[in-house]
Design an enzyme around this catalytic site. Structure first.
Site, PDB file in Angstrom:
ATOM      1  N   TYR A 181       1.647  -4.736  -2.044  1.00  0.00           N
ATOM      2  CA  TYR A 181       3.039  -5.160  -2.046  1.00  0.00           C
ATOM      3  C   TYR A 181       3.949  -4.233  -1.246  1.00  0.00           C
ATOM      4  CZ  TYR A 181       1.468  -8.041  -5.962  1.00  0.00           C
ATOM      5  OH  TYR A 181       0.798  -8.938  -6.745  1.00  0.00           O
TER       6      TYR A 181
ATOM      7  N   ARG B  33     -10.465  18.747  -1.756  1.00  0.00           N
ATOM      8  CA  ARG B  33      -9.617  17.846  -2.522  1.00  0.00           C
ATOM      9  C   ARG B  33      -8.342  18.492  -3.039  1.00  0.00           C
ATOM     10  NH1 ARG B  33     -13.539  15.109  -6.855  1.00  0.00           N
ATOM     11  NH2 ARG B  33     -11.567  14.189  -7.510  1.00  0.00           N
TER      12      ARG B  33
ATOM     13  N   HIS C 174     -12.098   9.142   4.516  1.00  0.00           N
ATOM     14  CA  HIS C 174     -11.994   9.618   3.131  1.00  0.00           C
ATOM     15  C   HIS C 174     -12.637   8.614   2.176  1.00  0.00           C
ATOM     16  CE1 HIS C 174     -10.133  12.488   0.350  1.00  0.00           C
ATOM     17  NE2 HIS C 174      -9.854  11.466  -0.449  1.00  0.00           N
TER      18      HIS C 174
END
Length: 823
Positions: free
Chosen positions: A134, A45, A91
């Site tokens: 968006y 990570r 993931h």
């Protein structure tokens, strides 16, 4: 009735519960669980791989987008689609973390070379982005360089989280991403923070290291002198950079790029165009407001964020009058995020282990990766070329006897027999025979022996070139170096961050924050411009001629003082000197192009004009005023501290002041010039001083329908001249040049106060009035309405002679600046 037995929630007998209880050591369990968690955070990570400079989530995003075909020449797709694909395939750690990583790879203020091309609101340094539903995205050109040749066995693949798919353990990374774009992350027990650099400089250092593997850090720093931040700005002090490049740890200071500008004609401001890396304008504005409200920062009147997508960052900090902008800028550097620090901690994964790397080690790890990628790519391409060459050679054998091959196939009972017969008759391999059998007959039409021979030669040459790369380390290094040069040429941009060895001498040490109450001069020009200068000595004769405009009034005062403005309505208006723009002190008379219009400082009526300046003092001989109707008045010095303006003469209806001058000694000659060319001058001592409410006394007797054109005061010992300009009363003011005459003032004898005076100008045909008059010490200078200088004739005119044609209409006339200075 017998009682019911107690109910049990378990179907197992009570004895079976003991078989599912395990005794564990809590300390050992915590230790094991923490290590597993730390391992997962460090390797999966938080830390980037030193080879491609990517964290796992970033690598998975780029690989997925490349697999989806979202190349720069394709259309954008919804970010939510990419996030969902990454989360479902590679993931499974939540869409928030994936989208945050995707957003950072879009933002040009986060990465030096953005890897994703975004469409929509991806935020700002202070604001979060819009939701993923968006926004849209696709691969940026830099991402293509990161993933190119990934399908040519250049990197190892490993199973994904559920072992249903494969994902790359590292990307080929033709772009040195870790050094160019930097990285930041917090793991368990360790963190990383690497500054971005300029791609062109990094490639130059890599190419030097390719040819000089034993190059020192000093050699590499000739190519990479310091970080190149995406937001530009300045890096002050390079000692910390040198330490970071040597040990992997170091700190340097980042400073905003700012300059002092005139934001309005009255006020200066500090304009910030670049901020330190990671600092947004909202953070700076919030800090400035907090300091101003806490009385810890003075001199700021307003802060405006005028940033837009066309001009980029523009933060305007308006400075109050009376404060030095340069000194205030130094305080902003000290007290606000306009100067910030960046701590380099270059920790990355090398061979699966976290290591702290210096600059040379970072470059060496990346070069080792590129050598391996190019070597594996060459092996893959050689194998593909050898396979194709093998098939081409088989086709060449078959095409020579194509009829026999077709006959052999037609006479065979099945495909396996046909393949065996092809192998025996034409000495073909199993692969070649299968390829010929699988080929459709229509494909034979496009084959010819010439074309196949040409293709065979090409494949032989390709295999030879690849064998050279694989067999010669120098050739391999040259290929890597050439590819790096092409990357720099394609994606490189000029340096944005300025590197400073030190901050130098701070301005605040030499210049105080507030403007000192030093002596200065205040000027008023004929076109109504006001300005001040720290030059307290009046310019000499050699510096009197300015390029534009003429000065009609000047007064000595101090920077934090006040002066009075005398108006045509008989008012004296206070004016703060600090509000006036400052002109540089020069040996010449100031050019008031840098001045500000008087209307910006004083609320004058539409028909009210500024006539002169005076010092606000109760000492001295006072003021002399002359009105259009021929009234003269001397005013006793009087200062009203509780008022911003007051009347200095009581005017009759329809009358106005045409001249107002401070007296130096009280022995001056007061002079009137009327519109019918009559001049009268008499001693100022003959006029008794009055208070503010006085209406004055008769000064000059005017003929019917005439008015006073000019009024002023002259020192008796001055070598004065009279300038008169005549014209027609029917013409619009300022439209006709008229006739101009310059006459020595000594030609005109004095007369008693209240008389008509003597003729001073003879009108030519078509002229019936004086449009302008002025008297004072020469040489006289004239200016047109545009401010341009107008040449005057020599002072040789007769007392009642006529003038000569002027080049253009004259707006104002004035003498040397020294004669204007009020006491």
């Amino acid at each position: 009735m017998a009682p019911r037995p107690p109910r049990s929630n378990s179907t197992l007998p009570p004895d079976d519960f003991e078989e599912h209880i395990t005794d564990i050591d809590v300390g050992e369990e915590m230790r094991t669980s923490f290590l597993e968690y730390a391992y997962s955070v460090i390797y999966s990570r938080a830390l980037p791989d030193a080879r491609d400079g990517l964290k796992p989530v970033q690598r998975r995003i780029l690989y997925t987008m490349a697999d989806m075909g979202l190349r720069p020449d394709r259309g954008h797709v919804k970010s939510a689609r990419v996030v969902g694909e990454v989360m479902g395939r590679l993931h499974p750690h939540g869409d928030g973390a994936i989208y945050d990583a995707l957003v950072r790879m879009v933002q040009p203020w986060s990465l030096r070379v953005p890897l994703i091309d975004g469409h929509g609101n991806f935020g700002s340094p202070d604001d979060p982005p819009a939701a993923m539903r968006y926004t849209e995205c696709r691969m940026a050109p830099g991402a293509v360089a990161m993933t190119t040749s990934i399908d040519e066995d250049t990197v190892d693949f490993k199973p994904n989280y559920d072992s249903r798919e494969l994902e790359p353990s590292v990307l080929p990374a033709a772009l040195p991403n870790l050094i160019v774009n930097g990285a930041s992350g917090i793991a368990v027990g360790m963190a990383t923070n690497i500054a971005p650099h300029n791609l062109v400089e990094v490639v130059q250092a890599l190419r030097h290291l390719v040819t000089h593997p034993k190059a020192s850090l000093e050699d590499l720093m000739r190519f990479i002198p310091g970080p190149d931040l995406p937001t530009g700005g300045k890096i002050v002090g390079l000692d910390g950079v040198r330490d970071a490049y040597e040990t992997g740890r170091g700190t340097f200071r980042m400073r905003a790029t700012a300059r002092v500008e005139s934001v309005t004609s009255r006020r200066k401001g500090i304009v910030v165009t670049e901020l330190p890396y990671g600092v947004g304008p909202e953070r700076v504005i919030e800090r400035i407001k907090s300091l101003v409200q806490g009385k810890k920062l003075q001199g700021i009147s307003d802060v405006k964020d005028l940033t837009d997508r066309h001009k980029g960052l523009r933060l305007v900090i308006e400075v109050k009058n009376g404060f030095h902008p340069e000194a205030l800028l130094e305080q902003l550097y000290k007290l606000t995020p306009m100067e910030d620090t960046f701590g380099i901690n270059a920790v990355a994964l090398v061979d699966g282990q976290p290591r702290t790397l210096g600059l040379k080690e970072l470059l060496e790890v990346y070069l080792g990766h590129r050598f391996d990628v190019v070597r594996r790519r060459s092996v893959f391409r050689r194998g593909k070329a050898a396979d194709e060459l093998h098939l081409v050679q088989g086709l060449l054998i078959a095409i020579l006897d194509i009829d026999e091959v077709i006959q052999l196939i037609r006479t065979s009972d099945n495909a396996s027999i046909a393949k065996e017969r092809l192998i025996q008759v034409f000495d073909l391999s199993d692969l070649q025979a299968t390829y010929i059998l699988d080929m459709a007959l229509r494909r034979l039409t496009k084959f010819s022996q010439i074309e196949l021979d040409k293709r065979r030669e090409e494949l032989v040459a390709t295999i030879a070139a690849l064998d050279e790369i694989l067999g010669d380390d120098a050739r391999l290094r040259k290929v890597v170096s050439d590819e790096l040069a092409e990357v720099a040429k394609t994606y490189g941009t000029p340096r944005r961050t300025v590197l400073l060895a030190s901050a130098g001498q701070t301005v605040s040490a030499a210049v105080p924050l507030e403007v000192a109450d030093d002596p200065c001069l205040v000027y008023l020009s004929s076109s109504g411009l006001l300005a001040r200068t720290s030059d307290v000595e009046a310019p000499g004769e050699g510096g009197d001629r300015t390029k534009h405009d003429v000065l009609v009034a000047a007064v000595r005062t101090t920077a934090r003082g006040q002066v009075g403005v005398l108006t045509s309505q008989g008012r004296l208006v206070k004016l703060d000197v600090l509000d006036l723009p400052t002109l540089p002190a020069t040996a010449n008379a100031p050019h008031l192009q840098g001045g500000a219009p008087l209307s910006e400082f004083l609320p004058l009526d539409p028909d009210e004009r500024a006539l002169g300046l005076c010092a606000l003092t109760e000492d001295g001989p006072g003021l002399a005023l002359g009105t259009r109707d021929g009234v003269v008045k001397r005013v006793n010095p009087e200062l009203l501290a509780n008022k911003d303006s007051w009347e200095v003469i009581r005017l009759a209806d329809g009358d106005e002041v045409v001249g107002a001058v401070p007296l130096r000694t009280g022995d001056e000659e007061l002079c009137f010039v009327s519109s019918d060319a009559q001049l009268l001058h008499f001693p100022a001592g003959g006029v008794r001083p009055q208070g503010r409410s006085g209406g004055g006394i008769a000064g000059i007797r005017l003929a019917a329908g005439q008015r006073v054109v000019w009024f002023g005061a002259l020192a008796p010992e001055e070598d004065a001249v009279l300038v008169t300009a005549s014209g027609a009363s029917s013409a619009l003011p300022g439209t006709e040049p008229g006739s101009v005459k310059v006459t020595p003032f000594s030609e005109y004898p004095p007369k008693g106060r209240g008389t008509g005076g003597v003729r001073c100008h003879r009108f030519l045909k078509g002229e019936d009035t004086l449009v302008l008059a002025w008297a004072g010490r020469g040489p006289a200078r004239a200016a047109a309405a545009s401010g341009a200088a107008v040449d005057l004739p020599e002072a040789t005119g007769r007392r009642d002679g006529s003038g000569v044609p002027a080049a253009q209409p004259i707006l104002a006339v004035a003498g040397p600046v020294g004669t204007l200075l009020a006491p």
